[in-house]
Design a protein around this motif. Structure first.
Motif, short mmCIF file in Angstrom:
data_model
loop_
_atom_site.label_atom_id
_atom_site.label_comp_id
_atom_site.label_asym_id
_atom_site.label_seq_id
_atom_site.Cartn_x
_atom_site.Cartn_y
_atom_site.Cartn_z
N UNK A 16 32.82 38.83 60.33
CA UNK A 16 32.94 38.69 61.79
C UNK A 16 31.99 39.66 62.49
N UNK A 17 31.95 40.89 62.02
CA UNK A 17 31.10 41.90 62.65
C UNK A 17 29.64 41.49 62.60
N UNK A 21 27.08 40.56 65.66
CA UNK A 21 25.80 41.26 65.84
C UNK A 21 24.66 40.28 66.10
N UNK A 22 24.79 39.09 65.54
CA UNK A 22 23.79 38.03 65.74
C UNK A 22 24.12 37.17 66.96
N UNK A 23 25.14 37.58 67.71
CA UNK A 23 25.56 36.88 68.92
C UNK A 23 26.08 35.48 68.63
N UNK A 24 26.69 35.30 67.45
CA UNK A 24 27.29 34.02 67.10
C UNK A 24 28.72 33.97 67.63
N UNK A 25 29.13 32.79 68.05
CA UNK A 25 30.50 32.60 68.50
C UNK A 25 31.45 32.63 67.31
N UNK A 26 32.47 33.49 67.36
CA UNK A 26 33.40 33.66 66.25
C UNK A 26 34.82 33.44 66.73
N UNK A 35 48.12 43.00 61.50
CA UNK A 35 48.10 44.31 62.13
C UNK A 35 47.51 44.23 63.53
N UNK A 36 48.24 44.78 64.49
CA UNK A 36 47.75 44.77 65.88
C UNK A 36 46.44 45.53 65.99
N UNK A 37 46.32 46.61 65.22
CA UNK A 37 45.08 47.40 65.24
C UNK A 37 43.89 46.56 64.79
N UNK A 38 44.08 45.75 63.72
CA UNK A 38 42.99 44.92 63.22
C UNK A 38 42.65 43.80 64.20
N UNK A 39 43.68 43.22 64.81
CA UNK A 39 43.44 42.16 65.80
C UNK A 39 42.69 42.73 66.99
N UNK A 40 43.08 43.91 67.44
CA UNK A 40 42.38 44.54 68.57
C UNK A 40 40.92 44.84 68.21
N UNK A 41 40.68 45.23 66.96
CA UNK A 41 39.30 45.50 66.53
C UNK A 41 38.46 44.23 66.56
N UNK A 45 35.11 43.30 68.97
CA UNK A 45 33.83 42.72 68.53
C UNK A 45 33.39 41.58 69.43
N UNK A 46 34.35 40.98 70.13
CA UNK A 46 34.04 39.81 70.95
C UNK A 46 34.47 38.50 70.30
N UNK A 47 35.32 38.60 69.26
CA UNK A 47 35.81 37.40 68.59
C UNK A 47 36.95 36.78 69.39
N UNK A 48 36.98 35.47 69.39
CA UNK A 48 38.11 34.73 69.97
C UNK A 48 39.22 34.72 68.93
#
Length: 289
Positions: A16-17, A21-26, A35-41, A45-48
């Motif tokens: 995902x990261x 970085x390549x500005x791809x829609x994820x 984990x809420x922490x992982x979802x927030x991360x 990143x800008x993932x949907x």
């Protein structure tokens, strides 16, 4: 838009990261128990975010809607919850995801698996791989070698704190240990790559080292001798044969595979320009921590 299943895992998150970085829609598939922490991360990143479970086919139809490519790193190895198993998650769950991708007319499905002695994890992966090949979706099946973060880490191999190491079997089999980040990069580069269409991509790291070669790297980097415990191949085979539960059976198969040089990896095709991580690079990073 690219759907990443297994997005909260180490490999899935790195994919995902790199896509972002390549500005791809994820679109990141997560579970309600993630984990809420992982979802927030992932959000950072800008993932949907889409919530679903590979054991719930209805949730996968929504996840795959409008998706061009699915990348699946789903496994029960490190994230098992009640009701999870290799059969239900790595096998039937991945098959559910493939079927949902087909219904959504996804163009490409990227999947990773391994080649070691028979075990519940490997059977589940192979069932999913066979289903993917027969699905009619363009597929890319990655066959990476042993991940250095796991197979050279303190739990399974080398512990700098105690200056000890464990090697599997007596043979000096050469393995191309590969970094998770490099597997993620190959997965990302395989998307829409003509050389990745309907094919297997076996690969490993940039160098072939025996387990004892790897111990020597640890000794050189940390500037001290390591006490080596050798687990005989006969003991590994006995453990594999007698294992009573799927997890023990599968991990025993992986250890036996390491001793026999299964899943040793090959040099990555030049069609995929990746600067691969050396074992020394990995060990030096350990020292910096």
């Amino acid at each position: 838009m690219i759907l990443v299943a297994g997005s909260t895992g180490v490999l899935g998150f790195e994919i995902c990261r790199r896509l972002r970085e390549r500005d791809k829609g994820v679109r990141a598939l997560v579970r309600s128990t993630s984990s809420r922490e992982k979802v927030d991360a992932l959000k950072k990143l800008g993932a949907e975010i889409t919530t679903g479970d590979v054991k719930d086919p209805a949730s996968l139809d929504a996840a795959c809607k409008g998706i061009d490519t699915v990348v699946s790193t789903v496994t029960a190895v490190t994230t098992a919850k009640p009701g999870d198993s290799f059969e239900a998650t790595d096998g039937a769950g991945t098959i559910n995801l493939i079927d949902a991708a087909k219904r959504a007319k996804v163009k490409q499905f990227v999947f990773d698996t391994h080649d070691v002695p028979e075990a519940p994890l490997i059977k589940a992966k192979r069932d999913a791989e066979r289903h993917l090949r027969e699905s009619g979706i363009d597929y890319t099946i990655l066959h990476p070698s042993f991940f250095m973060e796991s197979w050279l880490g303190p739990m399974l191999f080398g512990d700098p704190a105690t200056a000890t190491a464990r090697v599997y079997g007596e043979r000096e089999m050469k393995l191309r240990y590969v970094a998770v980040a490099d597997v993620a990069e190959v997965a990302v580069q395989s998307i829409d790559h003509p050389k990745a269409r309907n094919t297997n991509i076996p690969f490993g790291g940039p160098e072939a080292l025996s387990q004892r070669d790897a111990v020597h790297v640890f000794e050189e980097v940390f500037d001290k001798p390591f006490a080596v415990a050798e687990v005989p191949e006969s003991a590994l085979e006995a453990q594999w044969q007698s294992a009573g539960d799927p997890f023990t059976k599968s991990f025993s198969a992986l250890m036996l595979g390491a001793s026999r040089g299964n899943c040793a990896g090959t040099e990555l095709s030049r069609d995929f320009p990746v600067k691969m991580t050396r074992v020394r690079d990995y060990v030096e990073r350990l020292k910096e921590r």
